[in-house]
Design a protein around this motif. Structure first.
Motif, PDB file in Angstrom:
ATOM      1  N   GLY A 159       0.816  -1.204   0.000  1.00 27.93           N
ATOM      2  CA  GLY A 159       0.000   0.000   0.000  1.00 27.93           C
ATOM      3  C   GLY A 159       0.855   1.261   0.000  1.00 27.93           C
ATOM      4  N   GLU A 160       1.912   1.255   0.814  1.00 27.76           N
ATOM      5  CA  GLU A 160       2.792   2.429   0.875  1.00 27.76           C
ATOM      6  C   GLU A 160       3.539   2.603  -0.454  1.00 27.76           C
ATOM      7  N   TYR A 161       3.912   1.495  -1.050  1.00 34.49           N
ATOM      8  CA  TYR A 161       4.629   1.547  -2.338  1.00 34.49           C
ATOM      9  C   TYR A 161       3.757   2.193  -3.407  1.00 34.49           C
ATOM     10  N   ILE A 162       2.487   1.760  -3.436  1.00 39.96           N
ATOM     11  CA  ILE A 162       1.557   2.304  -4.423  1.00 39.96           C
ATOM     12  C   ILE A 162       1.410   3.814  -4.259  1.00 39.96           C
ATOM     13  N   THR A 215      -1.083   2.993 -12.332  1.00 39.64           N
ATOM     14  CA  THR A 215       0.122   3.465 -11.660  1.00 39.64           C
ATOM     15  C   THR A 215       1.299   2.527 -11.938  1.00 39.64           C
ATOM     16  N   PHE A 216       1.063   1.231 -11.825  1.00 37.16           N
ATOM     17  CA  PHE A 216       2.145   0.271 -12.083  1.00 37.16           C
ATOM     18  C   PHE A 216       2.612   0.359 -13.519  1.00 37.16           C
ATOM     19  N   PHE A 217       1.651   0.462 -14.436  1.00 36.50           N
ATOM     20  CA  PHE A 217       2.008   0.520 -15.858  1.00 36.50           C
ATOM     21  C   PHE A 217       2.871   1.746 -16.126  1.00 36.50           C
ATOM     22  N   GLU A 218       2.483   2.855 -15.515  1.00 36.03           N
ATOM     23  CA  GLU A 218       3.216   4.103 -15.743  1.00 36.03           C
ATOM     24  C   GLU A 218       4.648   4.012 -15.213  1.00 36.03           C
ATOM     25  N   HIS A 219       4.809   3.413 -14.028  1.00 38.15           N
ATOM     26  CA  HIS A 219       6.116   3.448 -13.372  1.00 38.15           C
ATOM     27  C   HIS A 219       6.980   2.222 -13.622  1.00 38.15           C
ATOM     28  N   HIS A 220       6.388   1.098 -14.008  1.00 41.45           N
ATOM     29  CA  HIS A 220       7.179  -0.123 -14.161  1.00 41.45           C
ATOM     30  C   HIS A 220       7.660  -0.335 -15.586  1.00 41.45           C
ATOM     31  N   ARG A 221       7.121   0.475 -16.502  1.00 41.73           N
ATOM     32  CA  ARG A 221       7.510   0.315 -17.903  1.00 41.73           C
ATOM     33  C   ARG A 221       9.014   0.441 -18.063  1.00 41.73           C
ATOM     34  N   LYS A 222       9.578   1.444 -17.383  1.00 41.92           N
ATOM     35  CA  LYS A 222      11.019   1.660 -17.538  1.00 41.92           C
ATOM     36  C   LYS A 222      11.837   0.515 -16.936  1.00 41.92           C
ATOM     37  N   LEU A 223      11.171  -0.334 -16.156  1.00 43.70           N
ATOM     38  CA  LEU A 223      11.873  -1.492 -15.586  1.00 43.70           C
ATOM     39  C   LEU A 223      11.670  -2.731 -16.449  1.00 43.70           C
ATOM     40  N   GLY A 224      10.999  -2.523 -17.573  1.00 39.97           N
ATOM     41  CA  GLY A 224      10.825  -3.645 -18.491  1.00 39.97           C
ATOM     42  C   GLY A 224       9.482  -4.350 -18.410  1.00 39.97           C
ATOM     43  N   PHE A 225       8.545  -3.808 -17.633  1.00 31.13           N
ATOM     44  CA  PHE A 225       7.218  -4.437 -17.565  1.00 31.13           C
ATOM     45  C   PHE A 225       6.305  -3.698 -18.540  1.00 31.13           C
ATOM     46  N   LEU A 257      -0.965  -8.184 -10.188  1.00 33.63           N
ATOM     47  CA  LEU A 257      -0.411  -6.894  -9.752  1.00 33.63           C
ATOM     48  C   LEU A 257       0.499  -7.108  -8.556  1.00 33.63           C
ATOM     49  N   VAL A 258       0.048  -7.928  -7.618  1.00 31.82           N
ATOM     50  CA  VAL A 258       0.856  -8.227  -6.431  1.00 31.82           C
ATOM     51  C   VAL A 258       2.146  -8.929  -6.858  1.00 31.82           C
ATOM     52  N   ALA A 259       2.032  -9.835  -7.809  1.00 31.95           N
ATOM     53  CA  ALA A 259       3.216 -10.572  -8.280  1.00 31.95           C
ATOM     54  C   ALA A 259       4.218  -9.628  -8.936  1.00 31.95           C
ATOM     55  N   GLU A 260       3.721  -8.646  -9.663  1.00 32.44           N
ATOM     56  CA  GLU A 260       4.629  -7.692 -10.314  1.00 32.44           C
ATOM     57  C   GLU A 260       5.347  -6.851  -9.259  1.00 32.44           C
ATOM     58  N   ALA A 261       4.592  -6.416  -8.253  1.00 36.11           N
ATOM     59  CA  ALA A 261       5.209  -5.636  -7.180  1.00 36.11           C
ATOM     60  C   ALA A 261       6.253  -6.477  -6.452  1.00 36.11           C
ATOM     61  N   ARG A 262       5.943  -7.760  -6.280  1.00 31.14           N
ATOM     62  CA  ARG A 262       6.890  -8.661  -5.612  1.00 31.14           C
ATOM     63  C   ARG A 262       8.200  -8.705  -6.368  1.00 31.14           C
TER      64      ARG A 262
END
Lengths: 215, 476, 255
Positions: B137-140, B166-176, B186-191
């Motif tokens: 939750g804090e990460y989000i 939010t994940f799509f916006e910020h994780h793209r640069k990490l290759g997701f 979503l939880v698995a991606e955050a993991r």
């Protein structure tokens, strides 16, 4: 000095000086006595009832609990649960139990790496809440346990204690608190997205407890 | 503590009009409050434990100076260090110094409301230290640049779709490269993302749910497992905690553990309850070389010795939020403080300023549900009233209100004049124009606030006193 | 101030409350009807007005104390004081002694008065042992007013009385949730108050009941006003009105 100014403020608000002998004795006595508070009835079970409570409580939290006569049975159960082609790392303590597993399925583990499956032992367990008690010492590695996707734990039946209070007794008898003692009461989960529980946030997605009946 | 609580009115208006938020708040009560009800029913000894928990905290607070000293002594004996911070600025600087002393560039954090209170993360980042929240939750909300809206479930105000964006916006640069809609995925991606952060961290910063004086132990309660990975992997572990978190013994901590998750959502215990005592020892396979506890005052010691001392019993379970009809209507952000709901309404004026947060104690019907669910029996409505008293004394409440209450008090001190006045008012309202079938739908001035949203029953013809006289009954 | 009165154990003093006085006196008269049916003589002291809640909850403790002293002095002389409101009852019974924490004389008086003060349903059950008269009444929903519930533990009492009168209750899903009245709260934060009232309205509608019953006029005016504004034809009554209707029906049968 902030410590002094904070303590001074606290003392002045409590209208004490901090030098009162009676207060010191009261606090020291309480810390020494570590008296129990009310323990719920569910934390006072013995024998078969206690084991049953442990299994019910742990299972309700998504832990997989099984019972085995001995290490051989336990080993074969673990193997049956491992996905085909996957490997298992053992903590030092698990190795020490003498459990026999096929070499080709055992992996070593280096610090700070993720791992698929980990087998460890534990300090004891708590029937009241269906919790395992794992320690950072005793030949188990906390990070090895937590970095695994699947965590298998060997639990001798005699180590199922009734409640947290009995754990503290055992800890004191064994020389005091270790660096980390964690009550593991289920697999990792989170409810942070729309209040719905999902497994496998950061710790293990699956937790398997193998109760060893004969031990 | 920085707050925007002075904007409570516009923030709460916006919240009431926000359909997504309203839907999320509707879920909250159904899951957490309903969970607690069942959890309490499952534990016959619950009420007894509540009373004991209150007593343990009261005893500890009465001897807080000695218990803090005992705790510090035990931590030091185990090879750790204790630092005392009078205010948030000191706390931030202590933590920064500790990070810089080990050349830290990357920090992982497990959830800590005190670090939110002192606004730690932006400070670290301004000093070139990456600090990543690992509680999901804090990460989000960190990715979104938001503050927590609930003290236990910080992202409760968001929908799954918002998290997905939010994940799509910020994780793209990490290759997701795929937008994910399934919660589990979503939880698995955050993991996956956060696993890298855990393994690379130089310093792990945590809070503490409890400090155990007997053994110099800190207790961390989580479900995700991020606390262990935050505190055991890096070379340095820093604990940031309020001074009021100390309890005497492990047995005392057990009582609170039995109440905490149960009060929050009904579970008998959370997935992980960690008891951490000092840095790595010889017998350990892993663990940090350095262990520091930062004890933060930031206004807490001022509450001692007053009726507000009761508020220091709080164990941050969130039961009061989850049962508060005001919180459930407007959510946490409307309070403009990281502490929201009834506990936030009591704590924020103390930690921030009464002037900026004066709405919080007033935006309450004093229904008392909070007090009835508080595991340590804090008299929250009483403390809200005390803030109202202070506001009146400092003339922070509207002059019209003070004037009105004085007038009311004067009027009812003259019963005969009161009866005459109310007879007139009764006539006026009885004949009030513009409505039908026994109800009035529009009134002026303050009374207009009533008729904005609801009708008012037209009073009967004649007050009770008038009718009583007409019936020929005597008064004594 | 009453100086002479034969204070028999069958006399109760009735505390009317501001809202009953000014908006719905019928609740007061119905309460008296029921108390008389229970075999008590009801007197209504003239010099009574308000319990002081608006001041107490509004940061005006000084005036709340003045008001409380008047109430205590006026009502102390009676054996029983009955109030058709859990919030006013809670104010007098529960909060007055706290107001006088520093004033020994009035603290004692307020504690003494507290032993004699009863909310209506509490009096009917604990003191009068009242057997309600049957009333023909469709199934009702029941709302627990907050102050009465939390400060005076009023929950089973009114339900017991209603059931004793043969009234069926269809419980709300969230019977213990605040309706949003809260005294001046509803006019200081009207939008939040309305949101709370709306949730209560939806809960009432979900029961299918055509009558909602409760024991506090503040809640009544609030929920009733919201139901009206939303266009729902649901009646809102104080339980005294239902019990009094039973007394009335009994009297008609005996004519």
């Amino acid at each position: 000095m902030s410590k002094q100014s904070i303590l001074t403020m606290v003392r002045s608000r409590l209208t004490v000086t901090g030098k009162e002998e009676a207060r010191h004795q009261l606090v020291e006595a309480r810390l020494r006595a570590h008296q129990e508070n009310t323990r719920p009835g569910v934390g006072n079970l013995k024998g078969g009832e206690r084991v049953e409570q442990f299994i019910i409580s742990a299972s309700a939290k998504g832990t997989n609990v099984s019972q085995h006569q001995d290490l051989t049975e336990a080993a074969s159960h673990i193997l049956s649960l491992l996905p085909i082609g996957s490997h298992l790392s053992l903590t030092d303590a698990a190795v020490q139990t003498g459990i026999v597993l096929p070499n080709e399925q055992i992996d070593g583990w280096t610090q700070k790496t993720s791992l698929e499956n980990c087998l460890s032992t534990c300090f004891c367990a708590i029937a009241e809440s269906g919790s395992l008690v794992v320690r950072s010492d005793g030949g188990n590695s906390l990070t090895q346990n937590f970095l695994a996707d699947r965590h298998f734990v060997l639990l001798p039946k005699a180590d199922i204690l009734d409640a947290m209070e009995s754990v503290w007794q055992r800890v004191r008898d064994a020389g005091g608190m270790p660096r980390d003692l964690t009550l593991v009461s289920g697999p990792s989960s989170t409810g942070d997205i729309e209040m719905r529980m999902e497994k496998g946030a950061h710790g293990p997605r699956e937790l398997y407890i193998l109760i060893l009946d004969g031990l | 503590m920085e707050v925007t609580s002075d904007k409570f009115i516009p923030l709460s208006e916006a919240a009431l009009a926000d359909d997504k938020l309203q839907s999320a708040l509707g879920q909250l009560s159904g899951r957490l409050a309903a969970g607690r009800t069942k959890g309490v029913a499952d534990l016959p000894e619950f009420e007894q434990l509540r009373g004991e928990a209150r007593d343990i905290k009261n005893h500890t607070l009465q001897h807080l100076d000695l218990y803090l000293e005992a705790f510090e002594q035990r931590v030091v004996e185990q090879g750790g260090s204790v630092h005392w911070a009078s205010n948030e600025s000191e706390a931030r600087n202590i933590i920064l110094d500790l990070c810089q002393s080990v050349g830290a560039k990357r920090v992982t954090k497990s959830k800590s409301m005190v670090t939110e209170e002192i606004d730690l993360v932006p400070f670290l980042e301004a000093n070139d230290i990456e600090a990543v929240e690992t509680d999901l939750g804090e990460y989000i909300i960190q990715l979104r640049g938001e503050k927590p809206s609930h003290i236990v479930a910080p992202a409760v105000h968001l929908s799954k779709d918002q998290v997905s964006e939010t994940f799509f916006e910020h994780h793209r640069k990490l290759g997701f490269n795929e937008k994910i809609h399934d919660r589990g995925e979503l939880v698995a991606e955050a993991r996956q993302v956060l696993r890298e952060k855990f393994l690379a961290a130089d310093v792990g910063i945590s809070g503490a749910n409890f400090l155990v004086a007997e053994t110099g132990t800190i207790v961390l309660v989580t479900n995700e497992g991020n606390a262990e990975l935050t505190t055991a992997l890096p070379g340095t572990h820093i604990v940031v905690t309020g001074i009021e978190k100390v309890v005497p013994t492990l047995e005392d901590a057990s009582t609170f553990i039995r109440l905490l998750a149960r009060s929050a959502l009904g579970a008998d215990i959370s997935a992980y309850t960690s008891f951490i005592t000092g840095p790595k020892r010889q017998a350990d396979g892993d663990g940090p070389d350095n262990f520091h506890v930062v004890l933060v005052d930031n206004g807490r010691s001022e509450m001692m010795g007053s009726e507000f001392q009761d508020m220091l019993r709080c164990i941050r379970c969130s039961a009061c939020l989850n049962h508060c009809p005001v919180y459930l209507s407007v959510g946490g952000h409307a309070y403009g403080s990281v502490y929201s709901g009834p506990m936030g309404a009591v704590l924020t004026p103390q930690l921030a300023s009464l002037e900026k947060s004066k709405h919080l104690a007033n935006a309450s019907s004093l229904c008392g549900r909070c007090e009835s669910v508080c595991p340590v029996m804090i008299p929250l409505p009483k403390l809200l009233r005390l803030w109202r008293d202070k506001e009146a004394a400092e003339k922070l409440n509207p002059a019209g209100m003070r004037w009105g209450l004085n007038l009311w008090s004067w009027l009812i001190g003259q019963p005969r004049l009161y009866r005459i006045t109310t007879s007139i008012a009764n006539r006026v309202l009885y004949h009030w124009p513009g409505s039908s079938d026994g109800f009035i739908n529009k009134l002026p001035a303050l009374a207009g606030a009533w008729t904005v949203h609801r009708d008012l029953r037209r009073p009967e013809q004649g007050t009770f006193s008038e009718q009583h006289r007409r019936k020929g009954r005597k008064r004594v | 101030m009453v100086t002479e009165l034969s204070v028999e154990s069958k006399t109760v003093a009735f505390f009317v409350t501001c809202l009953v006085e000014n908006i719905k006196p019928a609740v007061g008269f119905d309460s008296i009807t029921v108390l008389e049916d229970a075999g008590f003589e009801v007197v209504v002291p003239l010099n009574q007005v308000c319990c002081g809640q608006p001041n107490y909850n509004g940061g005006d403790r000084a005036n709340a104390i003045k008001i409380a002293k008047n109430v205590i002095d006026e009502f102390m002389v009676f054996d029983y004081v009955v109030i058709p409101s859990g919030s006013c009852g809670g104010m007098i019974k529960h909060h007055y002694p706290q107001l006088f924490a520093d004033d020994v004389a009035y603290r004692d008086k307020s504690e003494q008065l507290a032993t004699k003060v009863f909310e209506l349903s509490q009096f009917l059950i604990q003191v009068a042992n009242y057997k309600p008269c049957s009333v023909s009444q469709a199934t009702v929903a029941y709302h627990d007013a907050c102050a009465g519930l939390r400060e005076l533990n009023i929950s089973d009492g009114p339900r017991q009385l209603l059931k004793g009168a043969g009234v069926r209750i269809h419980e709300l899903k969230e019977t213990e949730s605040c309706c949003g009245f809260g005294g001046t709260f509803c006019v200081k934060y009207p939008d939040i108050s309305a949101a709370m009232a709306e949730r209560k309205v939806q809960d009432v509608l979900s029961t299918g009941a055509t009558t909602l019953v409760m024991g506090d006029l503040g809640c009544m005016l609030n929920i009733e006003g919201k139901l009206q504004r939303d266009g729902y034809q649901i009646q809102v009554k104080h339980f005294a009105e239902i019990l009094a209707a039973g007394v009335q029906q009994k009297a008609e049968k005996n004519c």
